[in-house]
Design an enzyme around this catalytic site. Sequence first.
Site, mmCIF file in Angstrom:
data_model
loop_
_atom_site.group_PDB
_atom_site.id
_atom_site.type_symbol
_atom_site.label_atom_id
_atom_site.label_comp_id
_atom_site.label_asym_id
_atom_site.label_seq_id
_atom_site.Cartn_x
_atom_site.Cartn_y
_atom_site.Cartn_z
ATOM 1 N N TYR A 193 13.642 -19.959 -0.183
ATOM 2 C CA TYR A 193 14.148 -21.272 -0.592
ATOM 3 C C TYR A 193 14.571 -21.259 -2.055
ATOM 4 C CZ TYR A 193 11.854 -22.580 3.698
ATOM 5 O OH TYR A 193 11.482 -22.644 5.009
ATOM 6 N N SER A 213 16.155 -13.006 8.103
ATOM 7 C CA SER A 213 15.392 -14.115 8.664
ATOM 8 C C SER A 213 14.310 -14.492 7.670
ATOM 9 C CB SER A 213 14.740 -13.682 9.982
ATOM 10 O OG SER A 213 13.770 -12.684 9.704
ATOM 11 N N LYS A 214 13.746 -15.656 7.895
ATOM 12 C CA LYS A 214 12.682 -16.121 7.013
ATOM 13 C C LYS A 214 11.514 -15.135 7.035
ATOM 14 C CE LYS A 214 13.085 -20.682 7.449
ATOM 15 N NZ LYS A 214 12.783 -21.989 7.971
ATOM 16 N N ARG A 215 11.233 -14.660 8.204
ATOM 17 C CA ARG A 215 10.103 -13.765 8.412
ATOM 18 C C ARG A 215 10.311 -12.455 7.658
ATOM 19 N NH1 ARG A 215 9.100 -12.195 13.509
ATOM 20 N NH2 ARG A 215 7.287 -10.964 14.003
ATOM 21 N N ASN A 270 10.140 -12.923 3.944
ATOM 22 C CA ASN A 270 8.753 -13.004 3.480
ATOM 23 C C ASN A 270 8.109 -11.635 3.411
ATOM 24 O OD1 ASN A 270 8.733 -15.731 3.090
ATOM 25 N ND2 ASN A 270 8.082 -16.192 5.185
#
Length: 488
Positions: free
Chosen positions: A269, A257-259, A262
């Site tokens: 991206y 996931s993006k989370r 990160n």
Amino acid sequence: MASDPSVRVRFAPSPTGRLHIGGLRTALYNYLFARKHDGDFILRIEDTDRARYESGAEDDIREALSWTGLGYDEGPEQGGAYGPYRQSERTEHYHEYARELVEAGRAYYAFDTEEELDELRETHGAYDGSTRRQMRNSLTLPDEEVERLLDESDDHVIRLKVPRQESVRVEDEIRGTVSFDTSEIDDQVLVKSDGMPTYHLANIVDDHLMDISHVIRGEEWLSSTPKHVLMYDALGWEPPAFAHLPLILSPNGGKLSKRDANELGIPVYVTDYREAGYEPEALLNFLALLGWSPGTEEELFALDEMVEAFSLDRVGASGVQFDLDKLRWVNEHSVRDLSVEALAEKARPYVEDEGYEVDDDRLRTICGLVQDRIQVAPEVVTENRYFFEAPEEYEEAGVEKRWKDESADLLLAYADRLEAVDTFDTDTVEAELRDLADEKDVGAGAIIHPARLAVSGRSYGPGVFGLLAAVGKDDCIQRMRRAVEALG
Ligand code: GLU
């Protein structure tokens, strides 16, 4: 497999944000498949969801493809025989086929209000055949009433009439036959109350009208595919072949996931990878291996070699874990393949960003020294800062091991000698050091190690004479004298 000019595949991103690394992988697999079969690779922008539309996203997608060199044969800018390639410019097609579906009794108008739908969700969970009969729609209401409602309100949608208790089979090139029970599938909205088609309708209409032979996309779309198969069937169309790519998993487990990304320092991206200085071909190489395996030990591929080796039957169905170290390893090889000039050009913006000024010749010299010791271009500066400024501290273990009682005297003597030379290059600094070692009757290492520590702050690095020459005469001398003061 022999080339098949009837292969037409598309990358069909929704412009809802910057292109995600998973999206680039989908684009890549489509590209590889198209090129492998001498087919066409199409870019289609799926922009019917106006609420999630983000201006600039389409440009970002195009730039990402162009940066990585994934050229396409048809698309919104250059056009092609099947255009336009932006769904917002094709709405008449969707309405035509939505009407056809309604007329064939395979879709229906639904007039339920938000409140009715809320209630429905609470009591039934899904909008399926059994609830359909209780709702206000063109299947339950008399024709005149339907006409009246269609005239009076804009507030209706068109829904797919999903048959009850049937099994829908999806033939997937990667997964084989996947069966879905229609009781799990709700009556999908095909046209929204604003008149815009949903993804499902627009997607299959375009895949059909654009003669798409293979739909290659992420696994997250697999659960939508039975709806699509039902629509192809209702319209009497032959569905394309489907291939759903495996999920990209987080090193922490679960879908990346993006989370999660990160938190783990994994760029999300494509532009982030570009900014972090990754080589586009290395990124593609890495992404190719994130789901596909060549069936050999070989791991490093140029794009044309990937085209040559690619096949869908070597793409796995199970999720693959994202491995940043692997990407860095692949990138390291791409960095080594660059010319020194190219590496210097890539490194320059990062060097300048750090506030350093350096001329081309010197930057190339530095790049030549560190090229085999870095994994991404920005490390020319971030991992080798001593070329650009004096070290602020000296690596402790290095001092412990390499800074001896006689080091200070030897280094001062070396600095004096260097002060006297006219040409300060690799050969002279080496000759001076060896002369001095002879004179003092010590091994060269007795001067080399302290010199390296003094000038770079470290006990390791590229060849010491090249390093000294690249740092330059005045800085070397100053740093040596400073180290003597600091280390005694
Ligand atoms: N527009 C969808 C997306 O954003 C396309 C899915 C598909 O390829 O069918 O991923």
